[in-house]
Design a protein around this motif. Structure first.
Motif, PDB file in Angstrom:
ATOM      1  N   ILE A   1       5.235   4.019   9.500  1.00  0.00           N
ATOM      2  CA  ILE A   1       4.923   5.095   8.566  1.00  0.00           C
ATOM      3  C   ILE A   1       6.057   5.239   7.554  1.00  0.00           C
ATOM      4  O   ILE A   1       7.212   5.454   7.936  1.00  0.00           O
ATOM      5  CB  ILE A   1       4.728   6.438   9.304  1.00  0.00           C
ATOM      6  CG1 ILE A   1       3.945   6.246  10.622  1.00  0.00           C
ATOM      7  CG2 ILE A   1       4.065   7.451   8.402  1.00  0.00           C
ATOM      8  CD1 ILE A   1       2.582   5.667  10.478  1.00  0.00           C
ATOM      9  N   HIS A   2       5.724   5.153   6.261  1.00  0.00           N
ATOM     10  CA  HIS A   2       6.730   5.326   5.222  1.00  0.00           C
ATOM     11  C   HIS A   2       6.115   6.056   4.033  1.00  0.00           C
ATOM     12  O   HIS A   2       4.897   6.218   3.951  1.00  0.00           O
ATOM     13  CB  HIS A   2       7.281   3.968   4.760  1.00  0.00           C
ATOM     14  CG  HIS A   2       6.359   3.243   3.820  1.00  0.00           C
ATOM     15  ND1 HIS A   2       5.154   2.698   4.225  1.00  0.00           N
ATOM     16  CD2 HIS A   2       6.455   3.005   2.483  1.00  0.00           C
ATOM     17  CE1 HIS A   2       4.562   2.133   3.182  1.00  0.00           C
ATOM     18  NE2 HIS A   2       5.324   2.304   2.122  1.00  0.00           N
TER      19      HIS A   2
ATOM     20  N   PHE B   1       6.688   4.469  14.375  1.00  0.00           N
ATOM     21  CA  PHE B   1       8.000   4.268  13.783  1.00  0.00           C
ATOM     22  C   PHE B   1       7.952   4.828  12.365  1.00  0.00           C
ATOM     23  O   PHE B   1       7.077   4.431  11.571  1.00  0.00           O
ATOM     24  CB  PHE B   1       8.367   2.791  13.746  1.00  0.00           C
ATOM     25  CG  PHE B   1       8.683   2.211  15.109  1.00  0.00           C
ATOM     26  CD1 PHE B   1       8.663   2.988  16.258  1.00  0.00           C
ATOM     27  CD2 PHE B   1       9.005   0.878  15.247  1.00  0.00           C
ATOM     28  CE1 PHE B   1       8.953   2.457  17.508  1.00  0.00           C
ATOM     29  CE2 PHE B   1       9.312   0.331  16.487  1.00  0.00           C
ATOM     30  CZ  PHE B   1       9.288   1.121  17.616  1.00  0.00           C
ATOM     31  N   VAL B   2       8.859   5.721  12.029  1.00  0.00           N
ATOM     32  CA  VAL B   2       8.772   6.484  10.782  1.00  0.00           C
ATOM     33  C   VAL B   2      10.088   6.393  10.012  1.00  0.00           C
ATOM     34  O   VAL B   2      11.172   6.520  10.594  1.00  0.00           O
ATOM     35  CB  VAL B   2       8.450   7.965  11.074  1.00  0.00           C
ATOM     36  CG1 VAL B   2       8.291   8.750   9.785  1.00  0.00           C
ATOM     37  CG2 VAL B   2       7.174   8.079  11.918  1.00  0.00           C
TER      38      VAL B   2
ATOM     39  N   ARG C   1      10.349   6.661  16.875  1.00  0.00           N
ATOM     40  CA  ARG C   1      11.636   6.171  16.411  1.00  0.00           C
ATOM     41  C   ARG C   1      11.728   6.387  14.906  1.00  0.00           C
ATOM     42  O   ARG C   1      10.729   6.242  14.195  1.00  0.00           O
ATOM     43  CB  ARG C   1      11.775   4.678  16.724  1.00  0.00           C
ATOM     44  CG  ARG C   1      13.114   4.063  16.398  1.00  0.00           C
ATOM     45  CD  ARG C   1      13.103   2.552  16.608  1.00  0.00           C
ATOM     46  NE  ARG C   1      12.773   2.170  17.984  1.00  0.00           N
ATOM     47  CZ  ARG C   1      12.639   0.902  18.378  1.00  0.00           C
ATOM     48  NH1 ARG C   1      12.778  -0.082  17.484  1.00  0.00           N
ATOM     49  NH2 ARG C   1      12.347   0.622  19.636  1.00  0.00           N
ATOM     50  N   VAL C   2      12.909   6.768  14.416  1.00  0.00           N
ATOM     51  CA  VAL C   2      13.173   6.859  12.982  1.00  0.00           C
ATOM     52  C   VAL C   2      13.961   5.622  12.583  1.00  0.00           C
ATOM     53  O   VAL C   2      14.969   5.298  13.225  1.00  0.00           O
ATOM     54  CB  VAL C   2      13.959   8.140  12.635  1.00  0.00           C
ATOM     55  CG1 VAL C   2      14.342   8.150  11.165  1.00  0.00           C
ATOM     56  CG2 VAL C   2      13.133   9.376  12.960  1.00  0.00           C
ATOM     57  N   CYS C   3      13.499   4.911  11.556  1.00  0.00           N
ATOM     58  CA  CYS C   3      14.169   3.668  11.177  1.00  0.00           C
ATOM     59  C   CYS C   3      14.012   3.406   9.688  1.00  0.00           C
ATOM     60  O   CYS C   3      13.062   3.875   9.055  1.00  0.00           O
ATOM     61  CB  CYS C   3      13.638   2.498  11.987  1.00  0.00           C
ATOM     62  SG  CYS C   3      11.866   2.521  12.334  1.00  0.00           S
ATOM     63  N   GLU C   4      14.947   2.650   9.135  1.00  0.00           N
ATOM     64  CA  GLU C   4      14.951   2.359   7.707  1.00  0.00           C
ATOM     65  C   GLU C   4      13.827   1.409   7.309  1.00  0.00           C
ATOM     66  O   GLU C   4      13.344   1.446   6.189  1.00  0.00           O
ATOM     67  CB  GLU C   4      16.302   1.775   7.285  1.00  0.00           C
ATOM     68  CG  GLU C   4      17.445   2.782   7.295  1.00  0.00           C
ATOM     69  CD  GLU C   4      17.232   3.908   6.301  1.00  0.00           C
ATOM     70  OE1 GLU C   4      16.691   3.644   5.196  1.00  0.00           O
ATOM     71  OE2 GLU C   4      17.588   5.059   6.619  1.00  0.00           O
TER      72      GLU C   4
ATOM     73  N   GLU D   1      10.577  -3.127  12.288  1.00  0.00           N
ATOM     74  CA  GLU D   1      10.865  -2.766  13.679  1.00  0.00           C
ATOM     75  C   GLU D   1       9.583  -2.696  14.512  1.00  0.00           C
ATOM     76  O   GLU D   1       9.581  -3.036  15.695  1.00  0.00           O
ATOM     77  CB  GLU D   1      11.632  -1.448  13.738  1.00  0.00           C
ATOM     78  CG  GLU D   1      13.032  -1.560  13.129  1.00  0.00           C
ATOM     79  CD  GLU D   1      13.999  -0.528  13.661  1.00  0.00           C
ATOM     80  OE1 GLU D   1      13.809  -0.042  14.796  1.00  0.00           O
ATOM     81  OE2 GLU D   1      14.963  -0.233  12.937  1.00  0.00           O
ATOM     82  N   ALA D   2       8.485  -2.261  13.878  1.00  0.00           N
ATOM     83  CA  ALA D   2       7.204  -2.225  14.589  1.00  0.00           C
ATOM     84  C   ALA D   2       6.745  -3.641  14.936  1.00  0.00           C
ATOM     85  O   ALA D   2       6.265  -3.896  16.051  1.00  0.00           O
ATOM     86  CB  ALA D   2       6.154  -1.516  13.755  1.00  0.00           C
TER      87      ALA D   2
END
Length: 268
Positions: free
Chosen positions: A114-115, A133-134, A191-194, A199-200
């Motif tokens: 998600i972005h 993952f956001v 999870r919060v990620c750049e 990462e997914a």
């Protein structure tokens, strides 16, 4: 369908991307249909061991296409009894609800990347994947109240298993926008990620390297537990799933590969 969604399958991972980039992947009738068609097709694919759902361009999904709100404002589009009487799936979902809920029905793990924004219907769609993952700056909201509406795309069914009741109510009543960072604190983000998609995909690849029979069995058990089944039913299901796995070819391969310190080779 390819005007709305693209699917690539490699090494057991289905990379599913919404590609209505010019509209920030907004939900129109074609997108609803494409989401359902894609999800239903993935249900039957034995070569798929994990799924990643994401949106190309600036956003995951901006929500309902704005043309729908124009029709509501003009009185052209009405709801009424037709929404209640619409055809439904065996689980009880209508067309729009199934576009979200179908991702929970896929028998392998589904990870959402998600972005950008996930607003209204886009937020509800983000709840379809069981793992999310956001990006920390993603803007999210249960936005329906802004338009005088309520969430009606399986959002309430899914939120009740993720959010505390009082938090779900506050977000639904206010429609306030919150970030990916807050989503993590609320329990909405795994999870919060750049780079959520990268990462997914990495997690999906890791899952795809496990015994696919055990992964599917694990998802069935977790779904049963989440459904509110009683302890006795879960105990029995655990035993049944484990009994089917022990001594099966892929379970034997898991044991052998670990003992021989090599990569496992599983059959779909």
């Amino acid at each position: 369908m390819e005007e709305r969604i693209k699917v690539e399958v490699s090494n057991g991972v289905a990379d599913v991307r919404m590609v209505r980039v010019d509209k920030m992947n907004a939900l129109d009738d074609a997108m609803f249909s494409a989401l359902i068609e894609t999800g239903e097709a993935l249900k039957t694919r034995k070569d798929v061991r994990a799924v990643v759902l994401s949106g190309e361009g600036r956003a995951f999904c901006a929500g309902l296409d704005m043309s729908n709100f124009g029709k509501m404002a003009s009185g052209e589009r009405k709801g009424g009894a037709g929404i209640v009487a619409t055809p439904r799936t065996p689980a009880g979902a209508n067309h729009a609800q199934q576009a979200v809920y179908v991702w929970r029905e896929i028998p392998v793990p589904v990870i959402g990347a998600i972005h950008g924004v996930a607003l209204g219907g886009g937020f509800q769609l983000a709840l379809g994947p069981e793992i999310r993952f956001v990006h920390p700056e993603t803007k999210m909201a249960v936005l329906e109240i802004k338009w005088g509406l309520v969430p009606d795309m399986a959002g309430l069914v899914l939120m009740k298993g993720i959010l505390r009741d009082d938090v779900a109510r506050e977000l639904t009543y206010t429609g306030r926008i919150f970030t990916g960072e807050e989503a993590f604190k609320l329990g909405l983000a795994t999870r919060v990620c750049e780079d959520p998609r990268a990462e997914a995909l990495a997690l999906a690849a890791e899952i795809a390297g496990k015994n696919p029979d055990a992964i599917r069995a694990g998802k069935r058990l977790l779904n049963l537990a989440a459904s509110g089944a009683g302890d006795a039913a879960i105990f029995k299901a655990e035993s049944a799933e484990q009994g089917a796995l022990i001594g099966s070819p892929n379970q034997v391969e898991a044991v052998k590969s670990n003992m021989e310190r090599r990569a496992a080779v599983y059959a779909d």
